[in-house]
Enzyme design. Sequence first.
Site, PDB file in Angstrom:
ATOM      1  N   ASP A   1      20.611  -3.705  29.791  1.00  0.00           N
ATOM      2  CA  ASP A   1      21.275  -3.701  31.092  1.00  0.00           C
ATOM      3  C   ASP A   1      22.413  -4.711  31.038  1.00  0.00           C
ATOM      4  OD1 ASP A   1      20.244  -2.373  33.910  1.00  0.00           O
ATOM      5  OD2 ASP A   1      21.617  -4.060  34.214  1.00  0.00           O
TER       6      ASP A   1
ATOM      7  N   CYS B   1      19.999   9.060  41.267  1.00  0.00           N
ATOM      8  CA  CYS B   1      19.341   9.311  42.544  1.00  0.00           C
ATOM      9  C   CYS B   1      20.403   9.613  43.601  1.00  0.00           C
ATOM     10  CB  CYS B   1      18.435   8.157  42.941  1.00  0.00           C
ATOM     11  SG  CYS B   1      19.203   6.539  42.888  1.00  0.00           S
TER      12      CYS B   1
ATOM     13  N   SER C   1      11.296   0.069  35.504  1.00  0.00           N
ATOM     14  CA  SER C   1      10.254   1.062  35.815  1.00  0.00           C
ATOM     15  C   SER C   1      10.203   2.148  34.747  1.00  0.00           C
ATOM     16  CB  SER C   1      10.525   1.716  37.169  1.00  0.00           C
ATOM     17  OG  SER C   1      10.385   0.774  38.201  1.00  0.00           O
TER      18      SER C   1
END
Lengths: 183, 317
Positions: B130, B230, B111
């Site tokens: 990643d 987050c 994203s």
Amino acid sequence: MSDDARSAEVDAPTNDGQQFDRLPATPADREVEGRASREEVLDWWEERFEIGREVFAEYSFWEKGAGKVWIFNGEATDPSEVEAVGMTFLRTRQEHWKPTGRAVSRFGARATKNVIELDPEQAATFAAGDDQDIPEWDGDWGYLIATHEVAGESVPIGVGLYLYDELRSVVPKGSRADLPVVE
Amino acid sequence: MNPLDRYESLVDDVDAFRAACDRPLPSVVRTNRIAATPARVREAFDEAGVAYEPVDWHDGLFRLPDGNPGGNWPYVHGWTHGQEEVSVLPALALDPQPGERVWDACAAPGSKTTQIADAMDDEGTVVANDNNLGRLSALRHNAERLGITNSIVTNQDARNFSTKPLAFDEFDRALVDAPCSCEGTCRKNPDVLDQWTLDHVHAVAGIQKGVLARAVQATRPGGVVVYSTCTFAPEENEAVLDHVLASEDCELVEFDLPLETDPGVTEWDGETYDESVTRTKRVYPHRNDTGGFFCAKLRVGGESDESGDAVDREVAA
């Protein structure tokens, strides 16, 4: 292995499926057998869809795997041992080259040839991955760019294969969508 | 225990915080400007009868009250990408420019990578890394769907990332959107609260420090590194920055985000952190009716070369 055989291998590089290799500029620069050249790729888009060479002037083209050509707009080493360089663009090393749906989505709005405009119902059928009869098409057979109208403008949906009055959707399984018909 | 209990001392209005954390979040999509303008997306939604609401602090975001962000033509055409509102913040803080070299250290499922490429007008190079090959396939799918052509995808452990496969050996900007304990996503996925353990917090904080340190090292003098999570856990936020401020040549800088935030905390659980962590930003769910988030912006130390100081250039712009 004899020295002669070893030097023959060095003299004739082959396609390595584990790395990205930049396409040679022209057929004359070709060292790996069967590899498309940049010139041939640009010619193909111009010939097949009338998408001008200038559209791709800033991009580089790379091969990884047998015939899969990637389009890239950044800096990379040649060869590149990474997972991806830009996005998949074109399948070569087969009689009829096939553009990827993503390439058509990204660049296909510039096409003026071999573009088939679908009505709302046909567009939904196409996006779902279903084949359909469209006998009224009187253009070329082969790979076409399927478009439909969204809020007043024509937008490419993906790649279709037109044969014997039928438009076959070649939208990959993972990209198929069950969409309502938007009249 | 519910991990949200431990953060009550950090928020001004505990009841509002807890109530917001209990409310589900709507589906949100971000406009992919490589493919379409927000106005085109609105027209297409209108034509198809897709309900949407604007987000007042970002004109490219639309809330879809009926859900199903993938069930419409704008999605099929790569004009939109489903992305939680707060998830757009780190790329806004990073502010990548066309032509730059940018590293997204923990990139899957993409994203932020795709938002970065969009902000760069798809020009320059964004290296999306990643360590999880399975999640990388989701990233590649998203990047292709959105028509991103300026990304390179790598599969390395970001803590000892090697630039050897690249055409350059340092970045202008880097984003560390770190793996974390994710309580901030509880409005979308309440299971994260049941799965939470303090052991995991401590384990993942070690990884976060390693990735952020590597990002600072891999970014040129004067370049920008953004760190985001987050989670509300100071162990994974301010403590990670405190550690990297001490070990690497970098400093926290002030920056703006287009919604209401709270400053980072300098004390937690008997620990104290560098005073400059107050320049980091905490996003609590009750402030803007979003998910929870944390975001920090670092300037890498040393003299900039002719390519200039990325932070100063923004201030001047």
